[in-house]
Design an enzyme around this catalytic site. Structure first.
Site, PDB file in Angstrom:
ATOM      1  CD  GLU A  57      34.996  18.787   2.331  1.00  0.00           C
ATOM      2  OE1 GLU A  57      35.499  18.090   1.194  1.00  0.00           O
ATOM      3  OE2 GLU A  57      33.860  18.860   2.602  1.00  0.00           O
ATOM      4  CB  CYS A  89      34.658  22.119   0.012  1.00  0.00           C
ATOM      5  SG  CYS A  89      33.068  21.603   0.653  1.00  0.00           S
ATOM      6  CB  ALA A 160      15.007 -14.245   5.632  1.00  0.00           C
ATOM      7  CB  SER A 174       8.142 -17.079   3.079  1.00  0.00           C
ATOM      8  OG  SER A 174       7.314 -15.907   2.821  1.00  0.00           O
ATOM      9  CD1 TRP A 176       6.522 -13.776  11.259  1.00  0.00           C
ATOM     10  CD2 TRP A 176       7.615 -12.912   9.390  1.00  0.00           C
ATOM     11  NE1 TRP A 176       5.921 -13.029  10.773  1.00  0.00           N
ATOM     12  CE2 TRP A 176       6.357 -12.222   9.781  1.00  0.00           C
ATOM     13  CE3 TRP A 176       8.564 -12.308   8.423  1.00  0.00           C
ATOM     14  CZ2 TRP A 176       6.015 -11.161   8.931  1.00  0.00           C
ATOM     15  CZ3 TRP A 176       7.969 -11.169   7.553  1.00  0.00           C
ATOM     16  CH2 TRP A 176       6.944 -10.541   8.199  1.00  0.00           C
ATOM     17  NE  ARG A 190      11.533  -3.775   4.192  1.00  0.00           N
ATOM     18  CZ  ARG A 190      10.428  -4.233   4.578  1.00  0.00           C
ATOM     19  NH1 ARG A 190       9.527  -3.757   5.160  1.00  0.00           N
ATOM     20  NH2 ARG A 190      10.006  -5.521   4.049  1.00  0.00           N
ATOM     21  NE  ARG A 213       5.902  -2.419   9.423  1.00  0.00           N
ATOM     22  CZ  ARG A 213       6.008  -3.030   8.289  1.00  0.00           C
ATOM     23  NH1 ARG A 213       6.191  -2.247   7.277  1.00  0.00           N
ATOM     24  NH2 ARG A 213       6.209  -4.331   8.106  1.00  0.00           N
ATOM     25  N   GLY A 308      11.153 -12.515  -5.176  1.00  0.00           N
ATOM     26  CA  GLY A 308      11.434 -14.014  -5.253  1.00  0.00           C
ATOM     27  C   GLY A 308      12.509 -14.467  -6.058  1.00  0.00           C
TER      28      GLY A 308
END
Length: 381
Positions: A57, A89, A160, A174, A176, A190, A213, A308
């Site tokens: 605001e 505010c 995934a 795993s 990829w 992340r 990254r 996991g």
């Protein structure tokens, strides 16, 4: 000059601005504000840009200047009326001569002043309306609401999996499952987390770094559930602990012998923080609710679970998963022993409704990214 088609469009702009603060303002809420004249022409806008900095605001009022007198303010969260790191505010809104305030949702936090922001505005003769785009605002504010109401961080569960629902092969491979585009989305997630939580099994199997990254607006603490403090000194987590924080959550079992105590001392010297968190039932496992309380004490707002099936299943059984980020790759692995995302006790019955509230599906190359907030469980566990 920008002119909005209708009031919904003005609030949508405020919500868009508010999202710009994700990862930058927590544990404060993400808030956006837009000031318009009677013809819905934009006079000023702003969002809460950083923790401890001016609120949305105030930015909008500064941008509008004298034009704010007699104007309408659209704001995604009820304006604050208490003095914290910044002045209230409501006082700035009243002083600027705003005539009308449209609020998406009310503040879920209780500040103990005996009145609310909307009450303060109404008492000053300002017209106040609440509820425009409330659903979208509630979704945006869900992490903040969880923090102040449930007294714990908002938990994102990420995994995934293959088309047949496997997060690894029966042999543990795993890498990829998801493609590079999906993995880039994970790095973006992340980058706005306060913590990334995993288990020792994942660390021993994959030796992950668990950092964003490139770097995001926040640097997450890597949190490892490790009841016997088996975290290897050669792991990427330990090797980078002096640069990016690592919190090892363990049990008294990890200090049950002189050799175990010496090992913990080595980890601490390498920069790892150790927290003993015994399960109240005496089993050799970490107390998850106690960990969540500690993370709340540290003002962690968003925590992502990258673990996991056993640990993810344990959080699911405790109904602690608030949002799911599922990346589905068009790959088939098979195998009765290949793990699925959630183990644990599980549900006794199939839920009658979608487990996610208004789930969204995006595509990254051949992968599908399905994500959304979880619906409170109704079937018996």
């Amino acid at each position: 000059m920008i002119q909005f088609l209708d009031e919904t469009a003005a609030m949508q702009r405020a919500l868009e601005l508010a999202r710009s603060g994700q990862g930058r303002v927590e544990p404060n809420p993400c808030v956006g504000a837009v000031i318009v004249d009677q013809e819905l022409r934009l006079l000023g806008e702003g969002f809460h840009e950083s923790y401890g900095g001016p609120h949305a605001e105030v930015h909008a009022l500064r941008a509008a200047g004298a034009g704010a007198r007699g104007a309408t303010l659209f704001v995604t969260l009820e304006p604050c009326h208490h003095t914290g790191k910044t002045p209230p505010c409501t006082a700035a809104i009243i002083a600027a001569g705003i005539q009308r305030v449209v609020i998406a949702i009310l503040d879920p936090a209780r500040h103990g002043s005996g009145s609310t922001g909307q009450q303060q505005l109404r008492a000053a003769g300002i017209q106040v309306e609440v509820g425009l785009c409330a659903g979208q605002a509630e979704e945006l504010l869900a992490p903040f609401s969880t923090l102040v109401i449930k007294k714990r961080p908002y938990l994102h569960a990420k995994w995934a999996m293959t088309l047949d629902g496997k997060i690894a092969s029966a042999c543990g491979d795993s890498k990829w499952i998801s493609n590079a585009e999906s993995r880039m989305q994970v790095h973006l997630l992340r980058g706005r987390m306060d913590g990334i939580l995993t288990g020792i099994g994942t660390v021993l199997q994959d030796d992950p770094l668990l950092t964003a990254r490139p770097d995001g607006p926040r640097q997450a603490t890597r949190i490892v559930l490790d009841s016997r403090a088996r975290l290897p000194m050669t792991s990427q987590l330990v090797q980078t602990a002096h640069r990016v924080p690592v919190l090892l959550v363990t049990t008294s079992q990890a200090t049950a012998s002189p050799a175990a105590v010496a090992r913990c001392r080595q980890l601490e010297q390498a920069g790892v923080e150790i927290m003993v968190c015994d399960s109240p039932d005496g089993k050799e496992k970490c107390d998850i609710p106690a960990l969540m309380q500690e993370l709340f004490r540290r003002n962690f707002t968003n925590v992502m679970l990258e673990a996991g099936s056993e640990i993810c299943g344990a959080f699911h059984d405790l109904q602690l998963i608030d949002e799911v980020h599922c990346f589905i790759a068009p790959k088939l692995v098979g195998g009765a022993a290949a793990p699925s995302p959630l183990a644990g006790q599980g549900m006794k019955q199939i839920p009658q409704h979608s487990s996610l509230i208004h789930p969204r599906i995006e595509r990254f190359g051949d992968d599908l990214y399905l994500h959304g907030r979880t619906r409170p469980q109704t079937s018996d566990l």
